[in-house]
Design a protein around this motif. Sequence first.
Motif, PDB file in Angstrom:
ATOM      1  N   PHE A 263      56.615 -68.928  40.553  1.00  0.00           N
ATOM      2  CA  PHE A 263      56.261 -69.172  39.148  1.00  0.00           C
ATOM      3  C   PHE A 263      56.961 -68.174  38.221  1.00  0.00           C
ATOM      4  CE2 PHE A 263      53.373 -66.034  40.841  1.00  0.00           C
ATOM      5  CZ  PHE A 263      53.491 -65.035  39.902  1.00  0.00           C
ATOM      6  N   ALA A 264      56.921 -68.513  36.933  1.00  0.00           N
ATOM      7  CA  ALA A 264      57.183 -67.527  35.875  1.00  0.00           C
ATOM      8  C   ALA A 264      56.116 -67.754  34.816  1.00  0.00           C
ATOM      9  CB  ALA A 264      58.580 -67.715  35.284  1.00  0.00           C
TER      10      ALA A 264
ATOM     11  N   GLY B 287      50.114 -60.305  28.363  1.00  0.00           N
ATOM     12  CA  GLY B 287      51.210 -60.809  27.522  1.00  0.00           C
ATOM     13  C   GLY B 287      52.590 -60.548  28.094  1.00  0.00           C
ATOM     14  N   ASP B 288      52.704 -59.657  29.109  1.00  0.00           N
ATOM     15  CA  ASP B 288      54.038 -59.376  29.681  1.00  0.00           C
ATOM     16  C   ASP B 288      54.600 -60.627  30.353  1.00  0.00           C
ATOM     17  OD1 ASP B 288      53.940 -56.805  28.820  1.00  0.00           O
ATOM     18  OD2 ASP B 288      53.703 -55.886  30.804  1.00  0.00           O
ATOM     19  N   ARG B 289      55.904 -60.842  30.167  1.00  0.00           N
ATOM     20  CA  ARG B 289      56.593 -61.968  30.826  1.00  0.00           C
ATOM     21  C   ARG B 289      56.980 -61.542  32.239  1.00  0.00           C
ATOM     22  NH1 ARG B 289      61.447 -63.432  29.073  1.00  0.00           N
ATOM     23  NH2 ARG B 289      61.171 -65.659  28.717  1.00  0.00           N
ATOM     24  N   VAL B 290      56.608 -62.343  33.222  1.00  0.00           N
ATOM     25  CA  VAL B 290      56.842 -61.974  34.617  1.00  0.00           C
ATOM     26  C   VAL B 290      57.289 -63.197  35.424  1.00  0.00           C
ATOM     27  CG1 VAL B 290      55.170 -60.059  34.624  1.00  0.00           C
ATOM     28  CG2 VAL B 290      54.402 -62.378  35.203  1.00  0.00           C
TER      29      VAL B 290
ATOM     30  N   ASP C 290      61.688 -71.259  32.660  1.00  0.00           N
ATOM     31  CA  ASP C 290      62.240 -72.241  33.613  1.00  0.00           C
ATOM     32  C   ASP C 290      63.287 -71.570  34.516  1.00  0.00           C
ATOM     33  OD1 ASP C 290      60.663 -74.225  32.552  1.00  0.00           O
ATOM     34  OD2 ASP C 290      62.280 -75.306  31.536  1.00  0.00           O
ATOM     35  N   GLN C 291      64.123 -70.731  33.924  1.00  0.00           N
ATOM     36  CA  GLN C 291      65.147 -70.053  34.734  1.00  0.00           C
ATOM     37  C   GLN C 291      64.514 -69.044  35.693  1.00  0.00           C
ATOM     38  OE1 GLN C 291      67.487 -68.582  31.390  1.00  0.00           O
ATOM     39  NE2 GLN C 291      69.221 -69.849  32.040  1.00  0.00           N
ATOM     40  N   GLY C 292      63.436 -68.398  35.234  1.00  0.00           N
ATOM     41  CA  GLY C 292      62.831 -67.326  36.041  1.00  0.00           C
ATOM     42  C   GLY C 292      61.971 -67.828  37.183  1.00  0.00           C
TER      43      GLY C 292
ATOM     44  N   ALA D 280      76.047 -63.887  37.251  1.00  0.00           N
ATOM     45  CA  ALA D 280      75.202 -64.823  38.013  1.00  0.00           C
ATOM     46  C   ALA D 280      74.256 -65.474  37.015  1.00  0.00           C
ATOM     47  CB  ALA D 280      74.415 -64.081  39.081  1.00  0.00           C
ATOM     48  N   LYS D 281      73.950 -66.750  37.252  1.00  0.00           N
ATOM     49  CA  LYS D 281      73.094 -67.482  36.315  1.00  0.00           C
ATOM     50  C   LYS D 281      72.254 -68.497  37.101  1.00  0.00           C
ATOM     51  CE  LYS D 281      73.141 -69.722  31.897  1.00  0.00           C
ATOM     52  NZ  LYS D 281      73.799 -70.480  30.900  1.00  0.00           N
ATOM     53  N   PRO D 282      70.923 -68.464  36.920  1.00  0.00           N
ATOM     54  CA  PRO D 282      70.084 -69.427  37.646  1.00  0.00           C
ATOM     55  C   PRO D 282      70.520 -70.860  37.347  1.00  0.00           C
ATOM     56  CG  PRO D 282      68.743 -67.813  36.483  1.00  0.00           C
ATOM     57  CD  PRO D 282      70.149 -67.589  36.035  1.00  0.00           C
ATOM     58  N   VAL D 283      70.478 -71.701  38.380  1.00  0.00           N
ATOM     59  CA  VAL D 283      70.885 -73.102  38.224  1.00  0.00           C
ATOM     60  C   VAL D 283      69.648 -73.980  38.377  1.00  0.00           C
ATOM     61  CG1 VAL D 283      72.341 -74.956  39.138  1.00  0.00           C
ATOM     62  CG2 VAL D 283      73.175 -72.589  39.158  1.00  0.00           C
ATOM     63  N   ILE D 284      69.397 -74.792  37.354  1.00  0.00           N
ATOM     64  CA  ILE D 284      68.188 -75.624  37.328  1.00  0.00           C
ATOM     65  C   ILE D 284      68.585 -77.093  37.391  1.00  0.00           C
ATOM     66  CG2 ILE D 284      66.210 -76.307  35.904  1.00  0.00           C
ATOM     67  CD1 ILE D 284      66.192 -73.523  34.779  1.00  0.00           C
TER      68      ILE D 284
END
Length: 337
Positions: free
Chosen positions: A66-67, A85-88, A117-119, A292-296
């Motif tokens: 999850f993110a 509230g922190d993004r994780v 979505d990327q995380g 590097a870049k997450p691929v969705i």
Amino acid sequence: MRAYVVNEWLHPSKVTLVHDAPEPVPGPEDVIIDVYSAALNFFDILQSQGKYQVKPPFPFTLGAEFAGKIASNSPIPKGCPFKAGDRVFGSAQGSFADKVAAKWKAIMPLPDSLTFDQGAGLYITWPTSYEALLGRAELKPGETVLVNAAAGGVGIAAVQLAKALGAKVIAAAGSQSKLDICKQYGGADFTVNYTSPEWQKQVLQITGGKGVDVVYDPIGLVKDSLKCIAFKGRVLVIGFAAGSIENLPLNLVLLKNISILGLHWGLYTRMEPSRIPVVWKELLELFASGRAKPVIYSKVYSLEDAMAGLGALERRETWGKAIVHVRDEDRKAAAKL
Ligand SMILES: NC(=O)c1ccc[n+]([C@@H]2O[C@H](COP(=O)([O-])OP(=O)(O)OC[C@H]3O[C@@H](n4cnc5c(N)ncnc54)[C@H](OP(=O)(O)O)[C@@H]3O)[C@@H](O)[C@H]2O)c1
């Protein structure tokens, strides 16, 4: 809250979304996360049918990656560096839901440059490919890597990482459209379709007859890949997506002077926890630099459609990470990403 609650072993196509599921009860080391996005994994399909090694007691909620944000009503255990509230992003059983309880040591801060979505699909996938190529195979710039199932979750990460390290990448997959994905999103130098009977000959041709230095295999294609491995080549055993565990005649290992290396990233938590922040520091630098870049996968599923997404994964229709979008991002910056 909404959640895919499993009460008996069923194929995911028969698991329904419950709209009044109880909120998760945090353990002493847990935080509560408002899930914004979750990632689909093949083992979710196995788990809902009781065919996966992790069998939580009934009732349990499906989903593992999850993110999201630390919920406003979350407990903050002693030593936990996060606040409400922190993004994780991270991993915990029960991610296909509005909220999940996660061990604070199994979450990471989500960089501002990445969307939820990327995380959502990073936590298991990327360190697996990084540690396999770097930590286990000790890949060097200029070497050649064959990545099998190269358009899949771990595969496309391996393609990108090998390229970022200065290796030459031959991406192998089962259809032309997936090979195109490997070039477009992975930057693969060459592609081969392993449904063709001639595919190993093509790999040998590409490498001038020498064969590849490293094979990265998440599907169970090791024996076939040995037909195009170089002298002293290294094989990374990552998984068995094709469904059966391969038996390898060991004479092949001897005859070609090769090494077979396993990688089970989940074991580092117990056996070598000091390696985990090292790998993540380097991965986050690669994301920050854009190398590097997450691929969705092009279709992002709603929570209502999550089980249809698992069906697409099972039918080998997806590429990259298939994502379930649970809540909308509420940051203006997200619109620019
Ligand atoms: N060792 C570790 O620590 C670790 C960590 C994460 C994942 N894994 C394992 O790595 C494997 C791949 O994970 P992933 O997240 O990349 O999966 P994925 O995104 O679903 O990709 C798997 C790919 O395998 C290929 N494939 C070949 N035969 C298949 C079959 N019979 N059924 C389904 N797919 C088949 C498909 O590509 P084509 O259509 O191109 O053939 C598919 O896209 C899984 O077995 C997973 O458990 C291991």
